[in-house]
Design a protein around this motif. Structure first.
Motif, PDB file in Angstrom:
ATOM      1  N   TRP A 140       0.844  -1.200   0.000  1.00 53.08           N
ATOM      2  CA  TRP A 140       0.000   0.000   0.000  1.00 53.08           C
ATOM      3  C   TRP A 140       0.878   1.249   0.000  1.00 53.08           C
ATOM      4  O   TRP A 140       0.593   2.230  -0.686  1.00 53.08           O
ATOM      5  CB  TRP A 140      -0.916  -0.043   1.214  1.00 53.08           C
ATOM      6  N   LEU A 141       1.967   1.201   0.754  1.00 59.18           N
ATOM      7  CA  LEU A 141       2.909   2.317   0.751  1.00 59.18           C
ATOM      8  C   LEU A 141       3.577   2.474  -0.609  1.00 59.18           C
ATOM      9  O   LEU A 141       3.887   3.594  -1.030  1.00 59.18           O
ATOM     10  CB  LEU A 141       3.962   2.124   1.840  1.00 59.18           C
ATOM     11  N   ASP A 142       3.816   1.336  -1.303  1.00 59.19           N
ATOM     12  CA  ASP A 142       4.380   1.431  -2.656  1.00 59.19           C
ATOM     13  C   ASP A 142       3.449   2.206  -3.577  1.00 59.19           C
ATOM     14  O   ASP A 142       3.900   3.002  -4.408  1.00 59.19           O
ATOM     15  CB  ASP A 142       4.603   0.027  -3.228  1.00 59.19           C
ATOM     16  N   GLU A 143       2.150   1.981  -3.424  1.00 63.27           N
ATOM     17  CA  GLU A 143       1.169   2.625  -4.291  1.00 63.27           C
ATOM     18  C   GLU A 143       0.888   4.068  -3.876  1.00 63.27           C
ATOM     19  O   GLU A 143       0.558   4.906  -4.726  1.00 63.27           O
ATOM     20  CB  GLU A 143      -0.132   1.827  -4.272  1.00 63.27           C
ATOM     21  N   HIS A 144       1.010   4.343  -2.552  1.00 66.76           N
ATOM     22  CA  HIS A 144       0.656   5.677  -2.042  1.00 66.76           C
ATOM     23  C   HIS A 144       1.744   6.158  -1.068  1.00 66.76           C
ATOM     24  O   HIS A 144       1.493   6.335   0.132  1.00 66.76           O
ATOM     25  CB  HIS A 144      -0.705   5.631  -1.333  1.00 66.76           C
ATOM     26  N   PRO A 145       2.942   6.373  -1.573  1.00 67.14           N
ATOM     27  CA  PRO A 145       4.059   6.703  -0.676  1.00 67.14           C
ATOM     28  C   PRO A 145       3.860   7.998   0.099  1.00 67.14           C
ATOM     29  O   PRO A 145       4.417   8.166   1.188  1.00 67.14           O
ATOM     30  CB  PRO A 145       5.255   6.800  -1.623  1.00 67.14           C
ATOM     31  N   LEU A 199       3.085   5.697  13.185  1.00 67.91           N
ATOM     32  CA  LEU A 199       3.113   4.899  11.958  1.00 67.91           C
ATOM     33  C   LEU A 199       3.898   3.629  12.232  1.00 67.91           C
ATOM     34  O   LEU A 199       5.012   3.685  12.760  1.00 67.91           O
ATOM     35  CB  LEU A 199       3.769   5.692  10.827  1.00 67.91           C
ATOM     36  N   GLY A 200       3.300   2.490  11.853  1.00 70.65           N
ATOM     37  CA  GLY A 200       3.957   1.215  12.103  1.00 70.65           C
ATOM     38  C   GLY A 200       3.825   0.256  10.944  1.00 70.65           C
ATOM     39  O   GLY A 200       3.393   0.616   9.851  1.00 70.65           O
ATOM     40  N   ASN A 201       4.188  -0.990  11.206  1.00 73.01           N
ATOM     41  CA  ASN A 201       4.372  -2.034  10.204  1.00 73.01           C
ATOM     42  C   ASN A 201       3.243  -3.061  10.310  1.00 73.01           C
ATOM     43  O   ASN A 201       3.015  -3.645  11.376  1.00 73.01           O
ATOM     44  CB  ASN A 201       5.734  -2.684  10.481  1.00 73.01           C
ATOM     45  N   HIS A 202       2.567  -3.307   9.181  1.00 72.89           N
ATOM     46  CA  HIS A 202       1.501  -4.322   9.135  1.00 72.89           C
ATOM     47  C   HIS A 202       1.805  -5.356   8.043  1.00 72.89           C
ATOM     48  O   HIS A 202       0.893  -5.840   7.377  1.00 72.89           O
ATOM     49  CB  HIS A 202       0.148  -3.647   8.903  1.00 72.89           C
ATOM     50  N   THR A 203       3.085  -5.661   7.900  1.00 75.54           N
ATOM     51  CA  THR A 203       3.630  -6.643   6.942  1.00 75.54           C
ATOM     52  C   THR A 203       3.642  -6.091   5.519  1.00 75.54           C
ATOM     53  O   THR A 203       3.036  -5.061   5.216  1.00 75.54           O
ATOM     54  CB  THR A 203       2.903  -8.001   6.975  1.00 75.54           C
ATOM     55  N   LEU A 204       4.320  -6.809   4.669  1.00 71.08           N
ATOM     56  CA  LEU A 204       4.519  -6.345   3.291  1.00 71.08           C
ATOM     57  C   LEU A 204       3.280  -6.528   2.428  1.00 71.08           C
ATOM     58  O   LEU A 204       2.871  -5.614   1.706  1.00 71.08           O
ATOM     59  CB  LEU A 204       5.703  -7.094   2.675  1.00 71.08           C
ATOM     60  N   GLY A 215      10.343  -6.523   4.752  1.00 66.27           N
ATOM     61  CA  GLY A 215       9.975  -5.832   3.516  1.00 66.27           C
ATOM     62  C   GLY A 215       9.219  -4.548   3.798  1.00 66.27           C
ATOM     63  O   GLY A 215       9.487  -3.507   3.193  1.00 66.27           O
ATOM     64  N   CYS A 216       8.262  -4.608   4.729  1.00 68.78           N
ATOM     65  CA  CYS A 216       7.527  -3.391   5.085  1.00 68.78           C
ATOM     66  C   CYS A 216       8.437  -2.427   5.849  1.00 68.78           C
ATOM     67  O   CYS A 216       8.383  -1.211   5.628  1.00 68.78           O
ATOM     68  CB  CYS A 216       6.300  -3.740   5.923  1.00 68.78           C
ATOM     69  N   ALA A 217       9.289  -2.963   6.718  1.00 67.84           N
ATOM     70  CA  ALA A 217      10.209  -2.105   7.470  1.00 67.84           C
ATOM     71  C   ALA A 217      11.120  -1.326   6.533  1.00 67.84           C
ATOM     72  O   ALA A 217      11.387  -0.138   6.747  1.00 67.84           O
ATOM     73  CB  ALA A 217      11.028  -2.949   8.443  1.00 67.84           C
ATOM     74  N   ASP A 218      11.586  -1.995   5.471  1.00 72.12           N
ATOM     75  CA  ASP A 218      12.463  -1.318   4.509  1.00 72.12           C
ATOM     76  C   ASP A 218      11.748  -0.158   3.826  1.00 72.12           C
ATOM     77  O   ASP A 218      12.339   0.909   3.598  1.00 72.12           O
ATOM     78  CB  ASP A 218      12.954  -2.309   3.458  1.00 72.12           C
ATOM     79  N   ARG A 219      10.489  -0.342   3.500  1.00 66.72           N
ATOM     80  CA  ARG A 219       9.727   0.729   2.847  1.00 66.72           C
ATOM     81  C   ARG A 219       9.499   1.902   3.802  1.00 66.72           C
ATOM     82  O   ARG A 219       9.600   3.068   3.411  1.00 66.72           O
ATOM     83  CB  ARG A 219       8.404   0.176   2.324  1.00 66.72           C
ATOM     84  N   LEU A 220       9.187   1.591   5.039  1.00 65.94           N
ATOM     85  CA  LEU A 220       9.003   2.659   6.018  1.00 65.94           C
ATOM     86  C   LEU A 220      10.291   3.448   6.213  1.00 65.94           C
ATOM     87  O   LEU A 220      10.272   4.684   6.285  1.00 65.94           O
ATOM     88  CB  LEU A 220       8.545   2.060   7.353  1.00 65.94           C
ATOM     89  N   ARG A 221      11.409   2.742   6.283  1.00 63.84           N
ATOM     90  CA  ARG A 221      12.696   3.423   6.472  1.00 63.84           C
ATOM     91  C   ARG A 221      13.015   4.321   5.269  1.00 63.84           C
ATOM     92  O   ARG A 221      13.493   5.444   5.429  1.00 63.84           O
ATOM     93  CB  ARG A 221      13.806   2.401   6.680  1.00 63.84           C
ATOM     94  N   ARG A 222      12.750   3.811   4.085  1.00 66.20           N
ATOM     95  CA  ARG A 222      13.044   4.579   2.886  1.00 66.20           C
ATOM     96  C   ARG A 222      12.178   5.839   2.806  1.00 66.20           C
ATOM     97  O   ARG A 222      12.645   6.903   2.391  1.00 66.20           O
ATOM     98  CB  ARG A 222      12.826   3.713   1.644  1.00 66.20           C
ATOM     99  N   LEU A 223      10.932   5.746   3.244  1.00 65.58           N
ATOM    100  CA  LEU A 223      10.007   6.866   3.123  1.00 65.58           C
ATOM    101  C   LEU A 223      10.113   7.867   4.275  1.00 65.58           C
ATOM    102  O   LEU A 223       9.843   9.057   4.091  1.00 65.58           O
ATOM    103  CB  LEU A 223       8.571   6.356   3.044  1.00 65.58           C
ATOM    104  N   THR A 224      10.485   7.372   5.455  1.00 60.67           N
ATOM    105  CA  THR A 224      10.427   8.234   6.646  1.00 60.67           C
ATOM    106  C   THR A 224      11.731   8.286   7.422  1.00 60.67           C
ATOM    107  O   THR A 224      11.854   9.100   8.344  1.00 60.67           O
ATOM    108  CB  THR A 224       9.327   7.739   7.605  1.00 60.67           C
ATOM    109  N   GLY A 225      12.685   7.399   7.111  1.00 66.34           N
ATOM    110  CA  GLY A 225      13.918   7.347   7.887  1.00 66.34           C
ATOM    111  C   GLY A 225      13.829   6.467   9.102  1.00 66.34           C
ATOM    112  O   GLY A 225      14.793   6.365   9.878  1.00 66.34           O
TER     113      GLY A 225
END
Length: 275
Positions: free
Chosen positions: A126-131, A144-149, A168-178
């Motif tokens: 979902w973050l990939d689609e709506h970063p 904001l937290g992690n609900h799996t990839l 996988g979800c953690a990596d996206r969160l880190r990339r988008l928010t640090g």
């Protein structure tokens, strides 16, 4: 006085002095009396005492006796958190983050109009689609937290696949928010299996966030039913499970927040709830 007489007198005086010293060192009961030793001469101020190289250095204290205890890595809460303290009038509204982004924005806006802060557990795809929504959540003061990839049944997955869902979800969160986010919640389950719990900790999440009130909004029962379910079970410290992506949730939220205000219950982030 002759020289011989002077020597005789000197020997007699020396003996008397010695006898006086021996007498002064005994008590009337025959026991020795301790006398303070004469003070050591004060070193000249212009001289600095040098260590005696012939004298072995005294051993220092053992490190284990003086080192400060290591700080606790995790706060003093259970590994799987289902609710916060029951002694404070605060609750956490938590949203599973996926679905129509317009509904997500509407829910966040409604919460903010009431002065509420919520917790969003985002799905990685979902973050990939709506970063932009990751930053929208944080800019609103929410958790904001992690609900799996991919929002699969993570408890049923083998270790490598389950770990990939979390990281996988953690990596996206880190990339988008640090940051990987504050909380992890398993997908398609209220509680994590022991394996998933360990994998979440390995990924950097000290706690699995569960809940004690399930709104059942994902069954689309109607806004009135969602409102009744939440308000019928919520109390001090409750963590409520809700979802983005369902119109019933948007319709129910104003009535839920108004009733929480009437009861004196503050809707806060999970971090605030457990602080």
């Amino acid at each position: 006085m002759t020289t011989t007489d002077r020597r005789t007198a000197l020997r007699a005086g020396t003996g008397l002095l010695a006898g006086s010293a021996l007498t002064a060192g005994c008590s009337t009961t025959g026991g020795a009396v301790a006398h303070p030793a004469p003070a050591a001469p004060t070193p000249h101020p212009s001289r600095t005492a040098e260590p005696d190289p012939s004298r072995p250095a005294e051993p220092g204290p053992h490190p284990s006796r003086t080192a400060a205890p290591a700080p606790r890595r995790f706060p003093a809460h259970p590994t799987q958190v289902t609710h916060g303290p029951r002694t404070h009038p605060r609750v956490a509204l938590t949203f599973h983050g996926q679905g129509d982004p317009a509904i997500a924005r509407a829910l966040l806006g409604e919460a903010e109009r009431h002065g509420a802060r919520v917790t969003v557990l985002a799905v990685g795809t979902w973050l990939d689609e709506h970063p932009d929504l990751a930053r929208r959540v944080l800019d609103g003061g929410h958790d904001l937290g992690n609900h799996t990839l991919r929002h699969l049944d993570i408890n049923a997955k083998p270790e490598t696949e389950a770990e990939a869902e979390i990281t996988g979800c953690a990596d996206r969160l880190r990339r988008l928010t640090g940051s990987i986010g504050t909380w992890f919640r398993p997908s398609r389950a209220a509680r994590a299996s022991p394996l998933v719990e360990r994998l979440a900790q390995r990924a950097g999440y000290p706690h699995v966030l569960s809940y004690d009130v399930d709104s059942l909004d994902f069954t689309s029962p109607g806004a009135a039913a969602v409102t009744r379910k939440v308000l019928g079970e919520i109390r001090n410290g409750s963590v409520v499970s809700l979802h983005f992506g369902y119109p019933d949730t948007v319709a129910a939220l104003p009535a839920v927040l108004e009733e929480l205000d009437r009861r004196g219950l503050s809707a806060v982030t999970t971090t605030e709830l457990l602080s």
